[in-house]
Design a protein around this motif. Sequence first.
Motif, PDB file in Angstrom:
ATOM      1  N   GLN A 112       0.888  -1.172   0.000  1.00  0.00           N
ATOM      2  CA  GLN A 112       0.000   0.000   0.000  1.00  0.00           C
ATOM      3  C   GLN A 112       0.925   1.222   0.000  1.00  0.00           C
ATOM      4  O   GLN A 112       1.457   1.594   1.044  1.00  0.00           O
ATOM      5  N   LEU A 116      -3.763   5.331   2.557  1.00  0.00           N
ATOM      6  CA  LEU A 116      -5.143   5.687   2.237  1.00  0.00           C
ATOM      7  C   LEU A 116      -6.165   4.923   3.079  1.00  0.00           C
ATOM      8  O   LEU A 116      -7.353   4.902   2.764  1.00  0.00           O
ATOM      9  N   ASN A 120      -8.971   1.043   1.606  1.00  0.00           N
ATOM     10  CA  ASN A 120      -8.041   0.945   0.471  1.00  0.00           C
ATOM     11  C   ASN A 120      -7.146  -0.297   0.606  1.00  0.00           C
ATOM     12  O   ASN A 120      -6.894  -1.000  -0.382  1.00  0.00           O
ATOM     13  N   TRP A 123      -9.180  -3.192  -0.522  1.00  0.00           N
ATOM     14  CA  TRP A 123      -9.397  -3.141  -1.985  1.00  0.00           C
ATOM     15  C   TRP A 123      -8.150  -3.624  -2.736  1.00  0.00           C
ATOM     16  O   TRP A 123      -8.256  -4.328  -3.745  1.00  0.00           O
ATOM     17  N   LEU A 124      -6.977  -3.283  -2.221  1.00  0.00           N
ATOM     18  CA  LEU A 124      -5.732  -3.673  -2.896  1.00  0.00           C
ATOM     19  C   LEU A 124      -5.552  -5.196  -2.941  1.00  0.00           C
ATOM     20  O   LEU A 124      -4.782  -5.712  -3.744  1.00  0.00           O
ATOM     21  N   GLN A 229     -13.797   0.944  -4.360  1.00  0.00           N
ATOM     22  CA  GLN A 229     -13.031   1.487  -5.503  1.00  0.00           C
ATOM     23  C   GLN A 229     -12.453   2.837  -5.125  1.00  0.00           C
ATOM     24  O   GLN A 229     -13.181   3.682  -4.624  1.00  0.00           O
ATOM     25  N   PRO A 230     -11.182   3.066  -5.409  1.00  0.00           N
ATOM     26  CA  PRO A 230     -10.603   4.371  -5.059  1.00  0.00           C
ATOM     27  C   PRO A 230     -11.293   5.505  -5.804  1.00  0.00           C
ATOM     28  O   PRO A 230     -11.709   5.328  -6.936  1.00  0.00           O
ATOM     29  N   GLU A 239      -8.331   9.627   4.381  1.00  0.00           N
ATOM     30  CA  GLU A 239      -8.587   8.210   4.076  1.00  0.00           C
ATOM     31  C   GLU A 239      -9.481   8.137   2.842  1.00  0.00           C
ATOM     32  O   GLU A 239     -10.459   8.879   2.727  1.00  0.00           O
ATOM     33  N   ASP A 240      -9.142   7.248   1.904  1.00  0.00           N
ATOM     34  CA  ASP A 240      -9.970   7.088   0.706  1.00  0.00           C
ATOM     35  C   ASP A 240     -11.015   5.995   0.966  1.00  0.00           C
ATOM     36  O   ASP A 240     -10.735   5.028   1.653  1.00  0.00           O
ATOM     37  N   THR A 241     -12.193   6.150   0.405  1.00  0.00           N
ATOM     38  CA  THR A 241     -13.275   5.155   0.504  1.00  0.00           C
ATOM     39  C   THR A 241     -13.247   4.351   1.822  1.00  0.00           C
ATOM     40  O   THR A 241     -12.867   3.177   1.830  1.00  0.00           O
TER      41      THR A 241
END
Length: 287
Positions: A112, A116, A120, A123-124, A229-230, A239-241
Amino acid sequence: MTTNPSRIRKAIFPIGGTGTRFLPLTLATPKEMIPVVDTPLLHFCVLEAIEAGCEECIFVISNEYNQQTIIENYFSNNGVLERRLRAAGKSEQAEKWRAQLPTPGAVHFVEQKHPLGLGNAIWLSREIIGDESFAVLLPDELLFAKPGCLSSLVSAYQKQKDGFLLAMQQVDQKECHRYGILDIGGGKVGSEPVELHGVIEKPAPENAPSNLAIIGRYILPADVFELLQPSEKVEEGKEDTPLTDALETLIKSNASTCALLFNGERYDCGSKEGFLAATLARSKVMS
Ligand code: G1P
């Protein structure tokens, strides 16, 4: 051969945090490799996942301070300790040690690159997970119980079959701002999972819908990846999503979305106080 869709084979360990609270130690040792007496935090969590039947471990790392090499060396079963134990006539201990490690070849590292957040990190891992439900374990949360917290979640998920299931525990109302807090409507907390009505990430105590906190153990469906999804533009340091937003969306859909009360001992090792309490408790068990 048909696979059981509610069997949980893969576990994600999001460990990309920087460990600033444990500086300067974390310059040399990743936070999750700090030992509670004799066992690194991450190993307790891996043991919990193995006990629950998980076969593959996915470590989502930032790779600052050589994190991958240190963790890889630790978990790669290179046989040194095993050989030493066997040579000393301790074959029972050697067997025990082998059972405490993930199977060779079943450990994955995902980098990572940007901090994020938890959503995230999950998701990765989507390519390795594929389309099956999976576990997420946050090693900061050290949980002791027999059976382990994840084993209890996995058993309950066999009946639930889809949607998500997470572990919860009551916390002090004034601590709510440190956790994802659950809204269980008029539901009763007992030995069975309770249906969720909502979740709020780190609310002020006066806005908390309950004092039931998410404690870092989740079983999530592969559908969650779509919701994580980013976004195209992420603000620096934000922080994303967030995972909690994705959980809230699933709660508002038709999915089964439940939480199970954890009754064992819990130590929040993200704080020094929690870490010290865990160390004391562990040393008492050992003495
Ligand atoms: C994360 C989650 C939170 C959960 C907590 C458990 O927060 O976002 O919902 O209650 O873990 O420890 P963090 O502690 O990573 O800020």
